[in-house]
Design a protein around this motif. Structure first.
Motif, PDB file in Angstrom:
ATOM      1  N   GLU A   6     -72.625  14.610 -90.280  1.00  0.00           N
ATOM      2  CA  GLU A   6     -71.403  13.826 -90.168  1.00  0.00           C
ATOM      3  C   GLU A   6     -70.860  13.487 -91.550  1.00  0.00           C
ATOM      4  O   GLU A   6     -71.612  13.372 -92.522  1.00  0.00           O
ATOM      5  N   SER A   7     -69.551  13.285 -91.616  1.00  0.00           N
ATOM      6  CA  SER A   7     -68.910  12.844 -92.838  1.00  0.00           C
ATOM      7  C   SER A   7     -67.609  12.139 -92.487  1.00  0.00           C
ATOM      8  O   SER A   7     -67.135  12.223 -91.358  1.00  0.00           O
ATOM      9  N   GLY A   8     -67.032  11.440 -93.449  1.00  0.00           N
ATOM     10  CA  GLY A   8     -65.739  10.814 -93.265  1.00  0.00           C
ATOM     11  C   GLY A   8     -65.761   9.318 -93.079  1.00  0.00           C
ATOM     12  O   GLY A   8     -64.696   8.696 -92.994  1.00  0.00           O
ATOM     13  N   GLY A   9     -66.939   8.719 -93.013  1.00  0.00           N
ATOM     14  CA  GLY A   9     -67.022   7.279 -92.864  1.00  0.00           C
ATOM     15  C   GLY A   9     -66.632   6.563 -94.143  1.00  0.00           C
ATOM     16  O   GLY A   9     -66.503   7.165 -95.207  1.00  0.00           O
ATOM     17  N   GLY A  10     -66.438   5.258 -94.029  1.00  0.00           N
ATOM     18  CA  GLY A  10     -66.069   4.460 -95.180  1.00  0.00           C
ATOM     19  C   GLY A  10     -65.663   3.067 -94.788  1.00  0.00           C
ATOM     20  O   GLY A  10     -65.868   2.633 -93.653  1.00  0.00           O
ATOM     21  N   LEU A  11     -65.090   2.357 -95.739  1.00  0.00           N
ATOM     22  CA  LEU A  11     -64.611   0.992 -95.550  1.00  0.00           C
ATOM     23  C   LEU A  11     -63.103   1.017 -95.374  1.00  0.00           C
ATOM     24  O   LEU A  11     -62.384   1.546 -96.227  1.00  0.00           O
ATOM     25  N   VAL A  12     -62.631   0.455 -94.267  1.00  0.00           N
ATOM     26  CA  VAL A  12     -61.197   0.416 -93.981  1.00  0.00           C
ATOM     27  C   VAL A  12     -60.801  -0.965 -93.492  1.00  0.00           C
ATOM     28  O   VAL A  12     -61.629  -1.731 -92.997  1.00  0.00           O
ATOM     29  N   GLN A  13     -59.532  -1.272 -93.622  1.00  0.00           N
ATOM     30  CA  GLN A  13     -58.984  -2.538 -93.157  1.00  0.00           C
ATOM     31  C   GLN A  13     -58.665  -2.455 -91.674  1.00  0.00           C
ATOM     32  O   GLN A  13     -58.327  -1.389 -91.148  1.00  0.00           O
ATOM     33  N   ALA A  14     -58.781  -3.573 -90.969  1.00  0.00           N
ATOM     34  CA  ALA A  14     -58.416  -3.614 -89.557  1.00  0.00           C
ATOM     35  C   ALA A  14     -57.003  -3.081 -89.361  1.00  0.00           C
ATOM     36  O   ALA A  14     -56.086  -3.421 -90.114  1.00  0.00           O
ATOM     37  N   GLY A  15     -56.840  -2.240 -88.335  1.00  0.00           N
ATOM     38  CA  GLY A  15     -55.567  -1.597 -88.078  1.00  0.00           C
ATOM     39  C   GLY A  15     -55.416  -0.245 -88.731  1.00  0.00           C
ATOM     40  O   GLY A  15     -54.480   0.491 -88.415  1.00  0.00           O
ATOM     41  N   GLY A  16     -56.334   0.102 -89.607  1.00  0.00           N
ATOM     42  CA  GLY A  16     -56.283   1.367 -90.304  1.00  0.00           C
ATOM     43  C   GLY A  16     -56.873   2.508 -89.497  1.00  0.00           C
ATOM     44  O   GLY A  16     -57.300   2.338 -88.354  1.00  0.00           O
ATOM     45  N   SER A  17     -56.919   3.685 -90.117  1.00  0.00           N
ATOM     46  CA  SER A  17     -57.388   4.896 -89.458  1.00  0.00           C
ATOM     47  C   SER A  17     -58.445   5.595 -90.296  1.00  0.00           C
ATOM     48  O   SER A  17     -58.488   5.451 -91.521  1.00  0.00           O
ATOM     49  N   LEU A  18     -59.271   6.365 -89.616  1.00  0.00           N
ATOM     50  CA  LEU A  18     -60.309   7.142 -90.262  1.00  0.00           C
ATOM     51  C   LEU A  18     -60.580   8.365 -89.396  1.00  0.00           C
ATOM     52  O   LEU A  18     -60.516   8.275 -88.164  1.00  0.00           O
ATOM     53  N   ARG A  19     -60.883   9.484 -90.022  1.00  0.00           N
ATOM     54  CA  ARG A  19     -61.226  10.696 -89.283  1.00  0.00           C
ATOM     55  C   ARG A  19     -62.630  11.134 -89.648  1.00  0.00           C
ATOM     56  O   ARG A  19     -62.894  11.488 -90.801  1.00  0.00           O
ATOM     57  N   LEU A  20     -63.517  11.128 -88.663  1.00  0.00           N
ATOM     58  CA  LEU A  20     -64.878  11.583 -88.860  1.00  0.00           C
ATOM     59  C   LEU A  20     -64.991  13.061 -88.524  1.00  0.00           C
ATOM     60  O   LEU A  20     -64.310  13.559 -87.629  1.00  0.00           O
ATOM     61  N   SER A  21     -65.861  13.753 -89.236  1.00  0.00           N
ATOM     62  CA  SER A  21     -66.130  15.156 -88.985  1.00  0.00           C
ATOM     63  C   SER A  21     -67.620  15.360 -88.779  1.00  0.00           C
ATOM     64  O   SER A  21     -68.438  14.648 -89.360  1.00  0.00           O
ATOM     65  N   CYS A  22     -67.966  16.329 -87.961  1.00  0.00           N
ATOM     66  CA  CYS A  22     -69.352  16.710 -87.725  1.00  0.00           C
ATOM     67  C   CYS A  22     -69.432  18.218 -87.812  1.00  0.00           C
ATOM     68  O   CYS A  22     -68.856  18.923 -86.978  1.00  0.00           O
ATOM     69  N   ALA A  23     -70.129  18.720 -88.816  1.00  0.00           N
ATOM     70  CA  ALA A  23     -70.272  20.145 -89.036  1.00  0.00           C
ATOM     71  C   ALA A  23     -71.600  20.626 -88.459  1.00  0.00           C
ATOM     72  O   ALA A  23     -72.649  20.044 -88.735  1.00  0.00           O
ATOM     73  N   ALA A  24     -71.550  21.690 -87.668  1.00  0.00           N
ATOM     74  CA  ALA A  24     -72.732  22.228 -87.002  1.00  0.00           C
ATOM     75  C   ALA A  24     -73.142  23.559 -87.613  1.00  0.00           C
ATOM     76  O   ALA A  24     -72.304  24.358 -88.026  1.00  0.00           O
ATOM     77  N   SER A  25     -74.436  23.792 -87.638  1.00  0.00           N
ATOM     78  CA  SER A  25     -74.971  25.062 -88.106  1.00  0.00           C
ATOM     79  C   SER A  25     -76.272  25.363 -87.378  1.00  0.00           C
ATOM     80  O   SER A  25     -76.884  24.480 -86.782  1.00  0.00           O
ATOM     81  N   GLY A  26     -76.692  26.623 -87.409  1.00  0.00           N
ATOM     82  CA  GLY A  26     -77.993  27.004 -86.890  1.00  0.00           C
ATOM     83  C   GLY A  26     -78.049  27.361 -85.412  1.00  0.00           C
ATOM     84  O   GLY A  26     -79.102  27.768 -84.930  1.00  0.00           O
TER      85      GLY A  26
END
Length: 122
Positions: A6-26
């Motif tokens: 997983e990637s894309g997490g972080g600190l954001v203000q209420a009302g904001g947006s974030l996009r998480l990604s999950c890369a698969a292999s194997g």
């Protein structure tokens, strides 16, 4: 076997947006249903969303429905979680999971990523 990162997490203000990604292999990503779960300190792992292997059917918990959107790109072997209108209660470690069938029960999933942290300030 499948490895998930997983990637894309972080600190954001209420009302904001974030996009998480999950890369698969194997493994053959397109044959697996995928889910997103989250876990806050001192609480059990909670279902957030899932998507079937073709990306045609999706499911959301009541707490995120209308705010979050799950999607997948089987060619890129990535599953996404677009999170809008974030609330402090969304603060948690978010985990990507793969399994045979989409399910709200985390026990149904065979593979898990390491998690990415999401913190929403008020």
């Amino acid at each position: 076997q499948m490895q998930l990162v997983e990637s894309g997490g972080g600190l954001v203000q209420a009302g904001g947006s974030l996009r998480l990604s999950c890369a698969a292999s194997g493994a053959t990503f397109s044959l697996y249903a995928m889910g997103w779960f989250r876990q806050a300190p001192g609480k059990e792992r909670e279902f957030v969303s899932d998507i079937d292997f073709m990306g045609r059917n999706t499911d959301y918990s009541d707490s995120v429905k209308g705010r979050f959107t799950i999607s997948r790109d089987n060619a890129k072997r990535i599953v996404y979680l677009q999170m809008n209108s974030l609330k402090p209660d969304d603060t948690a470690a978010y985990y990507c999971a793969g399994g045979t069938w989409p399910d709200r029960d985390p026990v149904s999933y065979n593979y898990w990523g390491q998690g990415t942290q999401v913190t929403v300030s008020s």
